[in-house]
Design an enzyme around this catalytic site. Sequence first.
Site, PDB file in Angstrom:
ATOM      1  N   SER A   9       0.875  -1.186   0.000  1.00  0.00           N
ATOM      2  CA  SER A   9       0.000   0.000   0.000  1.00  0.00           C
ATOM      3  C   SER A   9       0.903   1.224   0.000  1.00  0.00           C
ATOM      4  O   SER A   9       1.514   1.539   1.026  1.00  0.00           O
ATOM      5  CB  SER A   9      -0.866   0.037   1.259  1.00  0.00           C
ATOM      6  OG  SER A   9      -1.608  -1.148   1.393  1.00  0.00           O
ATOM      7  N   LYS A  30       0.630   5.818   8.188  1.00  0.00           N
ATOM      8  CA  LYS A  30       1.279   5.833   6.873  1.00  0.00           C
ATOM      9  C   LYS A  30       0.231   5.965   5.767  1.00  0.00           C
ATOM     10  O   LYS A  30       0.362   6.786   4.850  1.00  0.00           O
ATOM     11  CB  LYS A  30       2.090   4.530   6.739  1.00  0.00           C
ATOM     12  CG  LYS A  30       2.829   4.326   5.456  1.00  0.00           C
ATOM     13  CD  LYS A  30       2.116   3.437   4.458  1.00  0.00           C
ATOM     14  CE  LYS A  30       1.844   2.036   4.925  1.00  0.00           C
ATOM     15  NZ  LYS A  30       1.202   1.208   3.906  1.00  0.00           N
ATOM     16  N   LYS A  77      -7.289   1.778  -2.495  1.00  0.00           N
ATOM     17  CA  LYS A  77      -6.868   1.381  -1.137  1.00  0.00           C
ATOM     18  C   LYS A  77      -6.954   2.569  -0.168  1.00  0.00           C
ATOM     19  O   LYS A  77      -7.377   2.419   0.986  1.00  0.00           O
ATOM     20  CB  LYS A  77      -5.441   0.830  -1.196  1.00  0.00           C
ATOM     21  CG  LYS A  77      -4.821   0.485   0.145  1.00  0.00           C
ATOM     22  CD  LYS A  77      -5.437  -0.724   0.816  1.00  0.00           C
ATOM     23  CE  LYS A  77      -4.788  -0.973   2.175  1.00  0.00           C
ATOM     24  NZ  LYS A  77      -5.433  -2.057   2.909  1.00  0.00           N
TER      25      LYS A  77
HETATM   26  P1  NAD Z   1       5.870  -5.884   7.379  1.00  0.00           P
HETATM   27  O1  NAD Z   1       6.627  -4.728   7.929  1.00  0.00           O
HETATM   28  O2  NAD Z   1       5.493  -7.009   8.274  1.00  0.00           O
HETATM   29  O3  NAD Z   1       6.671  -6.510   6.132  1.00  0.00           O
HETATM   30  C1  NAD Z   1       7.456  -5.787   5.225  1.00  0.00           C
HETATM   31  C2  NAD Z   1       8.684  -6.631   4.876  1.00  0.00           C
HETATM   32  O4  NAD Z   1       9.467  -5.927   3.897  1.00  0.00           O
HETATM   33  C3  NAD Z   1       9.617  -6.896   6.069  1.00  0.00           C
HETATM   34  O5  NAD Z   1       9.870  -8.283   6.177  1.00  0.00           O
HETATM   35  C4  NAD Z   1      10.884  -6.099   5.724  1.00  0.00           C
HETATM   36  O6  NAD Z   1      12.068  -6.716   6.219  1.00  0.00           O
HETATM   37  C5  NAD Z   1      10.844  -6.110   4.211  1.00  0.00           C
HETATM   38  N1  NAD Z   1      11.603  -5.029   3.561  1.00  0.00           N
HETATM   39  C6  NAD Z   1      11.642  -3.711   3.877  1.00  0.00           C
HETATM   40  N2  NAD Z   1      12.409  -3.039   3.000  1.00  0.00           N
HETATM   41  C7  NAD Z   1      12.865  -3.944   2.097  1.00  0.00           C
HETATM   42  C8  NAD Z   1      13.692  -3.854   0.944  1.00  0.00           C
HETATM   43  N3  NAD Z   1      14.202  -2.687   0.528  1.00  0.00           N
HETATM   44  N4  NAD Z   1      13.957  -5.003   0.251  1.00  0.00           N
HETATM   45  C9  NAD Z   1      13.445  -6.183   0.657  1.00  0.00           C
HETATM   46  N5  NAD Z   1      12.647  -6.330   1.748  1.00  0.00           N
HETATM   47  C10 NAD Z   1      12.375  -5.222   2.466  1.00  0.00           C
HETATM   48  O7  NAD Z   1       4.560  -5.254   6.695  1.00  0.00           O
HETATM   49  P2  NAD Z   1       3.195  -6.011   6.280  1.00  0.00           P
HETATM   50  O8  NAD Z   1       2.241  -5.933   7.417  1.00  0.00           O
HETATM   51  O9  NAD Z   1       3.519  -7.318   5.656  1.00  0.00           O
HETATM   52  O10 NAD Z   1       2.647  -4.974   5.189  1.00  0.00           O
HETATM   53  C11 NAD Z   1       3.134  -4.913   3.863  1.00  0.00           C
HETATM   54  C12 NAD Z   1       2.247  -3.948   3.076  1.00  0.00           C
HETATM   55  O11 NAD Z   1       0.904  -4.439   3.080  1.00  0.00           O
HETATM   56  C13 NAD Z   1       2.179  -2.531   3.698  1.00  0.00           C
HETATM   57  O12 NAD Z   1       2.152  -1.579   2.666  1.00  0.00           O
HETATM   58  C14 NAD Z   1       0.868  -2.551   4.469  1.00  0.00           C
HETATM   59  O13 NAD Z   1       0.287  -1.260   4.604  1.00  0.00           O
HETATM   60  C15 NAD Z   1       0.020  -3.439   3.575  1.00  0.00           C
HETATM   61  N6  NAD Z   1      -1.087  -4.114   4.286  1.00  0.00           N
HETATM   62  C16 NAD Z   1      -0.904  -4.648   5.530  1.00  0.00           C
HETATM   63  C17 NAD Z   1      -1.980  -5.252   6.173  1.00  0.00           C
HETATM   64  C18 NAD Z   1      -1.825  -5.845   7.568  1.00  0.00           C
HETATM   65  O14 NAD Z   1      -2.837  -6.132   8.200  1.00  0.00           O
HETATM   66  N7  NAD Z   1      -0.613  -6.030   8.068  1.00  0.00           N
HETATM   67  C19 NAD Z   1      -3.236  -5.329   5.555  1.00  0.00           C
HETATM   68  C20 NAD Z   1      -3.393  -4.830   4.270  1.00  0.00           C
HETATM   69  C21 NAD Z   1      -2.298  -4.208   3.645  1.00  0.00           C
END
Ligand code: NAD
Length: 300
Positions: free
Chosen positions: A96, A240, A172
């Site tokens: 997102s 965010k 979104k």
């Molecule tokens: P998270 O922080 O758990 O996971 C993100 C991952 O990306 C981490 O493992 C991190 O180490 C990795 N990362 C960061 N920078 C990187 C890079 N440059 N190269 C490679 N890996 C890298 O976040 P999440 O909860 O999995 O969310 C991911 C996306 O999905 C976000 O944009 C969030 O807003 C969206 N989202 C989350 C949810 C939820 O409930 N958690 C629901 C819908 C949407």
Amino acid sequence: MMKIGFIGLGIMGKPMARNLLRAGHELVVYDILPENIQEVVASGAVPAASCKEVAESCMHIITMLPNSPEVKAAVLGENGVLEGAASGCLLIDMSSIAPGASQEIAAKCAQKGVGMLDAPVSGGEPKAIDGTLSIMVGGNKALFESVKDEILLKMGASAVYCGEIGAGNTTKLANQIIVACNIAALAEALTLAKKSGVDPAFVFDAIKGGLAGSTVMNAKAPMMLAGEYKPGFRIDLHIKDLANALETGHSVSAPLPLAASVMEMFQALRADGAGKEDHSALARYYAKLSGETIYGPIHN
Ligand code: NAD
């Protein structure tokens, strides 16, 4: 069966990657945290040493990263996707992020002959695990059709085409505004009931089947009634999303007064140390204003 690259193996990325493996796809995976890579390798994926290495071996690459700067770093940065991707590759960014950032990244991809879809999701970790996410997609429609059944619907229950690149993330943001305002209204209303000496549990039971009832109410009222705010969806992530919504709103002259109000409530909670709590902790903001919690004994 396809060979798919998957970058970003956090709360959401891990179960989404596992569902692609379960569907029979071959996966090449990368995350900046080696322990996250190992967890998905244990489920059958092949590890890569960088985003570039992922792109060198796959024609379809998915990213599931926190926000715009991380997606830019992983795609456009040193050892990034574009350093390794061949012409004809397709990047599906499921993070997102700001719609404007999707457009910027897509323009850079196009210079290398790489296609891009922005395909953020709604549903959170439980639906990521079940493979029942709602997926909203922007970009070229033929590219969307080419991955809808074999890739997107292996992670989601629905995948809806919303328009040109950035339209997925605009959709979104609309979702995140509605969710934020709903939670705030719920906290406000249940606090009013409690302060008036009416049991908020009865209020929830009485109104959940009526016009005010919602998925948000069913998920968050029980958390407020228990005073437990384990995430779920963290306040930091919702901040965010609302920051991206406000920035986007300002850029197209669409004022967002309700989103701005809830943003300041989230900011107050973060300043108070609640950034890692579920967004239903908006109830705590109202408890500070009113001196009364939604949970606990009723005072008449
Ligand atoms: P998270 O922080 O758990 O996971 C993100 C991952 O990306 C981490 O493992 C991190 O180490 C990795 N990362 C960061 N920078 C990187 C890079 N440059 N190269 C490679 N890996 C890298 O976040 P999440 O909860 O999995 O969310 C991911 C996306 O999905 C976000 O944009 C969030 O807003 C969206 N989202 C989350 C949810 C939820 O409930 N958690 C629901 C819908 C949407």
